[in-house]
Design an enzyme around this catalytic site. Structure first.
Site, PDB file in Angstrom:
ATOM      1  N   PRO A 127     -22.682 -17.816 -10.487  1.00  0.00           N
ATOM      2  CA  PRO A 127     -21.773 -16.658 -10.451  1.00  0.00           C
ATOM      3  C   PRO A 127     -21.976 -15.744 -11.644  1.00  0.00           C
ATOM      4  CG  PRO A 127     -20.597 -18.631 -11.144  1.00  0.00           C
ATOM      5  CD  PRO A 127     -21.961 -19.082 -10.728  1.00  0.00           C
TER       6      PRO A 127
ATOM      7  N   SER B 173     -11.079  -1.182  -1.989  1.00  0.00           N
ATOM      8  CA  SER B 173      -9.872  -1.165  -1.157  1.00  0.00           C
ATOM      9  C   SER B 173     -10.122  -1.734   0.232  1.00  0.00           C
ATOM     10  CB  SER B 173      -9.355   0.265  -0.994  1.00  0.00           C
ATOM     11  OG  SER B 173      -8.717   0.718  -2.147  1.00  0.00           O
TER      12      SER B 173
ATOM     13  N   HIS C 248      -3.900   5.811   3.425  1.00  0.00           N
ATOM     14  CA  HIS C 248      -4.659   4.681   2.878  1.00  0.00           C
ATOM     15  C   HIS C 248      -4.165   3.355   3.447  1.00  0.00           C
ATOM     16  CE1 HIS C 248      -6.013   1.771  -0.242  1.00  0.00           C
ATOM     17  NE2 HIS C 248      -7.080   2.549  -0.277  1.00  0.00           N
TER      18      HIS C 248
ATOM     19  N   ASP D  93       0.843  -1.195   0.000  1.00  0.00           N
ATOM     20  CA  ASP D  93       0.000   0.000   0.000  1.00  0.00           C
ATOM     21  C   ASP D  93       0.882   1.249   0.000  1.00  0.00           C
ATOM     22  OD1 ASP D  93      -2.358   1.750   0.527  1.00  0.00           O
ATOM     23  OD2 ASP D  93      -3.315  -0.150   1.045  1.00  0.00           O
TER      24      ASP D  93
END
Length: 548
Positions: free
Chosen positions: A468, A429, A255, A214
């Protein structure tokens, strides 16, 4: 007579298949031909669109300076000390026989030196890809292409981090607590995927190593002060500091602090992550300064580094698509995707955010979410509805994406601006670390499981596994159901696939009436409703190559 014929056919098939598998384990190819054209399409497009004099490139080599099998064996032996015992032990789950391959040999230094003689400025070296990244003067591109050891020259893709959608969602009421832990407002995101039930059983990630890739991390927040950090590295400034330092943007570490708190945070009454007792490797890979694009080679260097240290799981809340085309999202073009799949082949569970681009012109997942071995994660609301921003599949070659979804709207996390504060944010995220945390719980409960078995358990127990699609994938994950999942091929129920499973599957193919239903289901490896020679063939391959 029919019984004997079937049994004989099974035995002959078993022997012939094993012979063919052994024959397939040929000596590795050591030299590769130059590609034609040698410039990738993305590099050609970039050159036509810009007049920059310093071109960001990947340069791939034809070989590693090893030309004979004897030299290769010596080079492999010399490379073994570069991996920790933890990494080698993890590799044993997926790599039968030799634990190091051609990809693990170092890049030949002489090639990099020769590139330096024509003005190449090196950034990172990738042994897995047999390549080096950096900047090359435009007028020397053809010179580099004509060097005999250069196989291909591709664009070093760069992007800038996009803002997360709908940040600072107002929190709702704190849900009622669980007996052992007071989850505070993080209960909703965990209860939706049945994490508290798994934690009640004693699984909290202890003993599992998770690598976070990150922008940076600030461990001074009250929910992160307990973090067991075993290694960290800044791949932007090439040092061992992943918190903010001189030269960083003020919000550089934000973040990563937020995503780390989602997976591993722990503060009673406020926040718990699924794997709050895991150990962590922290990799600072993304430069958020507005004038500095994020380069994908930082990520490639980081995943190779983390794998060598013994990481079991990686969590990446980043996707690339700038200068790529949708046709490149085929699971084999992006260097990040190729590196991600190589990490999986070495035993690392690679979890990546699907992306937040569905409402943009791009629409689709980015790299490395297009990898065929990674677990890409989309975002849903607290009521299980797909978030409008959550990137869609399929991959260009038609595979369903994402694999699964988790909560990605209003996710509770640490507030990086306040060491005692918390906030609710949105984006894939945050769905990503929730899922990666569950993967860590599965590995704690099932230490013999391979990355593909973890992936299978998450997908086959998700709420849309029977139908799916390219928004939800296989659906919302269920940590408890995944924990109890019996792997396809595990006929005897001992949590691993071995020769006994193969022979039991052969007996079930002849007469399934003597076996429990769960064993018959596990023996139906290809899922066609019956157990036959095709399942046995697939089972043998699964045992021989557990990483597949």
């Amino acid at each position: 007579m029919l019984f004997l014929l079937k049994k004989t056919s099974f035995c002959i098939g078993f022997v012939l298949l094993n012979i063919s598998l052994l024959a397939a384990a040929d000596q590795p190819q050591l030299v590769f031909a130059k590609k034609t054209p040698i410039f990738s399409s993305s590099l050609s497009n970039y050159l036509n669109a810009t007049k920059e004099l310093q071109i960001p490139v990947w340069i791939f080599f034809t070989d590693k300076g090893v030309t004979s099998q004897r030299e290769y064996r010596r080079a492999v032996e010399a490379s073994a000390p570069l991996l920790t015992e933890r990494a080698l032990t993890r590799r044993k789950k997926v790599m039968k026989g030799k634990l190091l391959t051609f990809e693990d040999l170092p890049v030949h230094d002489a090639y990099i030196v020769e590139l330096g003689n024509i003005g190449f400025e090196k950034r990172h070296i990738s042994k897995w890809l047999n390549a080096v990244s950096g900047f090359l003067p435009r007028n020397n591109l053809s010179v580099a292409a004509n060097l005999p050891f250069v196989r291909e020259i591709s664009l070093l893709h760069r992007t800038r981090r996009k803002p997360q959608p709908n940040n600072d969602v107002l929190p709702g009421e704190t849900p009622s607590g669980i007996d052992s832990l007071d989850y505070g407002q993080s209960l909703e995101q965990l209860q939706q995927i049945d994490v508290p039930a798994v934690q009640k059983l004693g699984y909290t990630g202890k003993g599992i190593i998770i690598c976070m890739l990150d922008v940076g991390f600030n461990l001074s927040h009250e929910a992160l002060q307990h973090i067991d950090k075993i290694a960290e590295h800044d791949f932007i400034f090439d040092d061992d500091t992943t918190s903010n330092q001189e030269g960083d943007a003020p919000s550089q570490q934000n973040h990563g602090t937020e995503t780390l708190s989602v997976i591993g945070g722990a503060k009673d009454g406020q926040l718990y992550g699924p794997a709050f007792e895991a150990s962590f490797i922290l990799a600072k890979t993304e430069d958020i300064r507005s004038e500095t694009p994020i380069e994908e080679d930082n990520w490639v260097a980081a995943i190779e580094w983390a794998e060598g240290l013994g990481a079991d799981v990686s969590s990446t809340s980043l996707g690339y698509y700038d200068w790529y085309t949708y046709e490149d999202m085929d699971g084999k073009t992006s260097v990040m995707t190729r590196a991600a799949d190589l990490a999986v082949a070495r035993g690392v569970v690679v979890v990546v955010a699907a992306g937040n681009e569905r409402n943009t012109a791009w629409h689709y997942i980015g790299a490395p979410a297009d990898g065929d071995s990674v677990i890409s994660v989309g975002a849903v609301t607290s009521s299980g509805i797909i978030a409008g921003f959550s990137s869609a599949g399929p991959t260009f070659d038609g595979r369903i994406k994402p694999e699964v979804v988790a909560m990605g709207v209003g996710v509770r996390c640490a507030n990086p601006y306040d060491p005692h504060g918390y906030r609710n944010l949105s984006g894939t995220s945050f769905a990503c670390p929730l899922t990666a945390g569950v993967a860590a719980l599965l590995l704690q409960a099932h230490p013999t499981w391979t990355p593909m078995q973890v992936r299978e358990a998450l997908m086959m127990t998700a709420d849309r596994a029977d139908n799916p699609d390219n928004l939800y994938g296989w659906g919302l994950i269920d940590a408890l159901a995944a924990l109890r999942y019996r792997q396809k091929g595990d006929v005897n129920g001992n949590d691993q696939i071995d020769e006994n499973d193969i022979f039991l599957a052969g007996e079930i193919a002849l007469d399934d009436s003597k076996f429990e239903h769960e064993a018959v289901v596990a023996a139906d490896v290809n899922g066609d409703g019956e157990v036959n020679i095709f399942d046995i063939v697939k089972l043998i391959r699964k045992m021989k190559s557990p990483g597949l």
